[in-house]
Design an enzyme around this catalytic site. Sequence first.
Site, short mmCIF file in Angstrom:
data_model
loop_
_atom_site.label_atom_id
_atom_site.label_comp_id
_atom_site.label_asym_id
_atom_site.label_seq_id
_atom_site.Cartn_x
_atom_site.Cartn_y
_atom_site.Cartn_z
N GLU A 290 -1.34 -5.78 8.05
CA GLU A 290 -0.60 -5.23 9.20
C GLU A 290 -1.35 -5.58 10.47
O GLU A 290 -2.52 -5.23 10.62
CB GLU A 290 -0.49 -3.70 9.06
CG GLU A 290 0.38 -3.27 7.91
CD GLU A 290 0.49 -1.75 7.80
OE1 GLU A 290 0.14 -1.03 8.75
OE2 GLU A 290 0.93 -1.28 6.73
N ASP B 180 -1.23 -6.11 -0.60
CA ASP B 180 -1.50 -5.55 0.73
C ASP B 180 -2.99 -5.27 0.91
O ASP B 180 -3.64 -4.75 0.00
CB ASP B 180 -0.79 -4.18 0.83
CG ASP B 180 0.17 -4.10 1.98
OD1 ASP B 180 0.11 -4.96 2.89
OD2 ASP B 180 1.00 -3.18 1.98
N GLU C 85 9.04 -4.90 10.08
CA GLU C 85 9.50 -3.60 9.56
C GLU C 85 9.97 -2.68 10.69
O GLU C 85 9.31 -2.57 11.74
CB GLU C 85 8.36 -2.90 8.80
CG GLU C 85 8.78 -1.51 8.30
CD GLU C 85 7.84 -0.89 7.28
OE1 GLU C 85 6.86 -1.53 6.87
OE2 GLU C 85 8.11 0.27 6.90
N LYS D 36 -1.40 -9.49 2.30
CA LYS D 36 -0.57 -9.14 3.47
C LYS D 36 -1.42 -8.22 4.33
O LYS D 36 -2.17 -7.39 3.79
CB LYS D 36 0.71 -8.42 3.04
CG LYS D 36 1.49 -7.83 4.22
CD LYS D 36 2.89 -7.40 3.83
CE LYS D 36 3.00 -5.98 3.34
NZ LYS D 36 2.53 -4.94 4.28
N ASP E 68 0.84 -1.21 0.00
CA ASP E 68 0.00 0.00 0.00
C ASP E 68 0.88 1.26 0.00
O ASP E 68 0.39 2.38 -0.08
CB ASP E 68 -1.00 0.00 1.16
CG ASP E 68 -0.35 -0.06 2.52
OD1 ASP E 68 0.91 -0.15 2.59
OD2 ASP E 68 -1.08 -0.02 3.53
O1 KIV Z 1 3.53 -1.17 1.53
C1 KIV Z 1 4.68 -1.63 1.45
O2 KIV Z 1 5.39 -1.36 0.48
C2 KIV Z 1 5.13 -2.51 2.52
C3 KIV Z 1 6.58 -2.82 2.75
C4 KIV Z 1 6.76 -4.05 3.54
C5 KIV Z 1 7.51 -2.75 1.65
O3 KIV Z 1 4.32 -2.95 3.25
#
Ligand code: KIV
Length: 273
Positions: free
Chosen positions: A120, A88, A187, A118, A49
């Site tokens: 968070e 993401d 991260e 992915k 994202d």
């Molecule tokens: O949004 C992103 O680019 C990420 C990183 C881990 C590169 O989440």
Amino acid sequence: MSVHTDVKRLTIPQLQAMKGEQKIVSLTSYTAPFARILDEVCDFILIGDSTAMVGYDMPDTLSITVDMMANHAKAVVNATQRSAVVVDMPFGSFQESPEAAFRHAAKMLQISGADSVKLEGGVVLADTTRFLVDRGIPVLAHVGLMPQYFNTMGGFKAQGLSDEAAERIYEDALAQEAAGAWGIVIEGTAEPLARRITDAVKIPTIGIGASPDCDGQVLVAEDIFNLTHGRIPKFAQQFSDVAAAIREGATAYADSVRDGSFPTLNHCFGVKK
Ligand code: KIV
């Protein structure tokens, strides 16, 4: 009509099997021309994202939507054959409930054909990861510095600096592994946290500003190709100067148009002799 190619895309289980065998290499990509090249070298391509900031010059990652992410992911999937593709989950698409997360994740995978999402989140989002994985959606977890917490963090800040904070991130990683995540992006954390997590979990860790000891590394491609206005984050490194190549090409084109050497009649259609 079905499309058959000899090249097989890496699967999520194959990525997992790389832990302890070889480093996993990943870069972000949002468009087909970039993705086509990165496909030659990456094990998985991430439609992060960060597209919001890098591709749209937004101040943070919060404003990008499910539809925008899905369409960028579709461009990347269309242009690649070898790398796995991970998209993401954007802010607001998964935090509300596991059901909302499933709806949005399924939509992104249906539109794009990506292999995994992915998201968070650590302990708090473990139930959501479990819900998705149990219903056939592979999840790459993301802990430590989570850019979608930009407002609560008060900016982008390194995480895990105190023992207590490091312990919370460690628990986040363990919770995501227990919930079925196939890997964990770590991260912006202070070492030796990422090394400790990498040793503790059976799934691959993918570092970004975390540790050389992670099982793999991911970076924002524009950061390493000098496409971010010269602002290279501490955890990245400039590996090539694409900006200079584009500037050189654009200048040569502009000069040719202005001095009349381009286009020639060879570039025109149906020229009568
Ligand atoms: O949004 C992103 O680019 C990420 C990183 C881990 C590169 O989440």
